[in-house]
Design a protein around this motif. Structure first.
Motif, PDB file in Angstrom:
ATOM      1  N   TYR A  25       0.862  -1.186   0.000  1.00 18.63           N
ATOM      2  CA  TYR A  25       0.000   0.000   0.000  1.00 18.63           C
ATOM      3  C   TYR A  25       0.894   1.230   0.000  1.00 18.63           C
ATOM      4  CZ  TYR A  25      -3.535   3.405   1.422  1.00 18.63           C
ATOM      5  OH  TYR A  25      -4.379   4.491   1.469  1.00 18.63           O
ATOM      6  N   CYS A  27       0.736   5.549   0.065  1.00 12.00           N
ATOM      7  CA  CYS A  27      -0.105   6.738   0.224  1.00 12.00           C
ATOM      8  C   CYS A  27      -0.023   7.572  -1.048  1.00 12.00           C
ATOM      9  CB  CYS A  27       0.359   7.572   1.417  1.00 12.00           C
ATOM     10  SG  CYS A  27       0.084   6.701   2.969  1.00 12.00           S
ATOM     11  N   CYS A 211      -6.352   5.845   5.300  1.00 15.12           N
ATOM     12  CA  CYS A 211      -5.404   4.818   4.830  1.00 15.12           C
ATOM     13  C   CYS A 211      -5.556   3.537   5.646  1.00 15.12           C
ATOM     14  CB  CYS A 211      -3.981   5.355   4.882  1.00 15.12           C
ATOM     15  SG  CYS A 211      -3.718   6.650   3.642  1.00 15.12           S
ATOM     16  N   HIS A 236       1.483  11.053   9.969  1.00 14.16           N
ATOM     17  CA  HIS A 236       0.547  10.172   9.255  1.00 14.16           C
ATOM     18  C   HIS A 236       0.780   8.678   9.504  1.00 14.16           C
ATOM     19  CE1 HIS A 236      -2.403   9.032   6.388  1.00 14.16           C
ATOM     20  NE2 HIS A 236      -1.551   8.570   5.501  1.00 14.16           N
ATOM     21  N   HIS A 237       1.976   8.199   9.280  1.00  9.51           N
ATOM     22  CA  HIS A 237       2.191   6.745   9.397  1.00  9.51           C
ATOM     23  C   HIS A 237       2.221   6.284  10.850  1.00  9.51           C
ATOM     24  CE1 HIS A 237       3.853   6.554   5.034  1.00  9.51           C
ATOM     25  NE2 HIS A 237       2.541   6.653   5.093  1.00  9.51           N
ATOM     26  N   GLU A 240      -1.360   5.893  11.598  1.00 11.04           N
ATOM     27  CA  GLU A 240      -1.928   4.701  10.953  1.00 11.04           C
ATOM     28  C   GLU A 240      -1.615   3.446  11.784  1.00 11.04           C
ATOM     29  OE1 GLU A 240      -1.433   3.662   6.840  1.00 11.04           O
ATOM     30  OE2 GLU A 240      -1.136   5.749   6.300  1.00 11.04           O
TER      31      GLU A 240
HETATM   32 ZN   LIG Z   1      -1.699   7.354   3.894  1.00 10.70          ZN
END
Ligand SMILES: [Zn+2]
Length: 385
Positions: A25, A27, A211, A236-237, A240
């Motif tokens: 995956y 982004c 995500c 962001h990560h 996640e």
């Molecule tokens: Zn993302």
């Protein structure tokens, strides 16, 4: 076997997926402006990664998102007096056309935030069941205290994280009453612009939620490779991981985290928000797609890349010379030894394109017909002939 640097473990590890496809995956874009060289470098890195795996007998299932609803799209649409959906669709078409010209190995699934709301609600409900969601006047938040390993990916201190958060676009949308200033919105209650109904009230999804939900929906609770630009590591990560591992109680969410270094212009990161960009279509006016691939990939992906017109021009000559030396014949299966094997092994060694191309360029003019066919295979994986 492909070996990749994992940001989380801070070391190079093999990518293993015995008996099944490697799940990946990446982004994707927020389509409100034209594709620039930073996007192209990031997406071509994962294109190359997929091509190497596929060429060495490992099928890949590759998913990438389009953030088709976001504050930046709404702001741009208002500025240009166009509908936000129309702007997003137009820019997405332009981005896909640019990437197609770069001979991108297109993701198997390209998913859109606005189409994935049910998956997002499922994930927030799972977090609620774990006691990892709370509601304030402006949104539903994830408490970072729910994830004991929070910060493991970025290695940042709480103070460093807070400094980064202050500069984020959506900082002013957050509730000041969050339990921890690093707690982030899963769902935002907003009263202007487009909104969607949710079990918690009308609003818009938080960016990180998108995500995590799409990965769960299209690839499952755990994946092999999660990619993106290095600027996404925090928040962001990190967020996640917090959402996904808290909801699934499975670890690791992604076995490998691969991050591409920044594209810079004049010493500053190329970015839409700073406006210092070189667009893919402008670069393709002065060079061809193979040369642009060579230019963007011929620097280790983890290092920052300083754009320079003279190097872009040299890449055109190099790609042409390589094409002449290798000719247009068939590709040959790479043998167990020889320069093509060495070049392929360099690619499998954390994507060492610089070394792989040097080997191919050195060997091509000297190669016999069979060996040249093997070298063509490697050059075609990189997409430079
Ligand atoms: Zn993302």
């Amino acid at each position: 076997m492909l070996r990749l640097y994992d940001t989380r473990r801070r070391a190079i590890h093999p990518v293993r997926a015995p008996g099944r496809a490697v799940t990946m995956y990446v982004c994707g874009v927020t389509p409100y402006d034209t594709t620039h060289l930073g996007h192209a470098r990031t997406f071509l890195t994962f294109d190359l990664l997929a091509r190497i795996l596929e060429a060495t007998g490992h099928p890949v299932r590759y998913v990438q998102n389009v953030t088709d609803i976001d504050e930046s799209i709404l702001q741009r649409a208002a500025r240009d007096n166009v509908g936000w959906r129309e702007l997003g669709k137009r820019e997405e078409r332009a981005y896909l056309a640019d990437m197609k010209r770069l001979r991108w190995r297109r993701p198997d699934v390209i998913c859109h935030a606005t189409q994935e709301l049910p998956a997002m609600f499922t994930l927030v409900r799972a977090l609620e069941r774990r006691g990892a969601a709370y509601t304030l006047p402006r949104g539903v938040y994830f408490p970072v205290a729910a994830q004991p390993r929070y910060g493991e990916l970025s290695g940042l201190s709480a103070a460093a994280m807070k400094r980064i958060l202050v500069g984020q676009d959506d900082a002013k949308l957050e509730d000041p009453g969050r339990r921890d200033p690093r707690d982030f919105a899963l769902w935002r209650f907003v009263d202007d612009g487009p909104t969607w109904p949710s079990p918690w009230g009308r609003g818009r999804p938080g960016w990180h939620l998108e995500c995590s939900s799409m990965i769960r929906h299209h690839l499952g609770d755990q994946i092999d490779i999660h990619g993106g630009g290095a600027d996404l590591i925090y928040p962001h990560h990190e967020n996640e991981i917090a959402q996904s591992e808290t909801a699934s109680r499975k670890r690791p969410f992604s076995r490998t985290w691969a991050h591409v270094g920044a594209m810079r212009l004049g010493g500053k990161k190329m970015s839409k928000s700073d406006g210092n960009m070189v667009f893919v279509r402008d670069a393709l006016n002065v060079t061809d797609p193979r040369a642009l691939r060579l230019y963007l990939l011929d620097r280790h992906y983890r290092k920052p890349f300083d754009h320079d017109e003279a190097s872009l021009d040299r890449a055109r000559l190099r790609a042409a010379a390589l094409g002449d030396a290798l000719g247009r014949g068939r590709s040959g299966a790479v043998g167990r030894a020889g320069p093509a094997r060495e070049a392929l092994s360099a690619l499998e060694d954390d994507l060492n394109v610089v070394r792989a191309l040097k080997i191919v360029e050195w060997a091509a003019p000297r190669a016999e017909a069979a060996e040249r066919a093997e070298l063509r295979t490697v050059a075609r994986i990189v997409g430079v002939i």
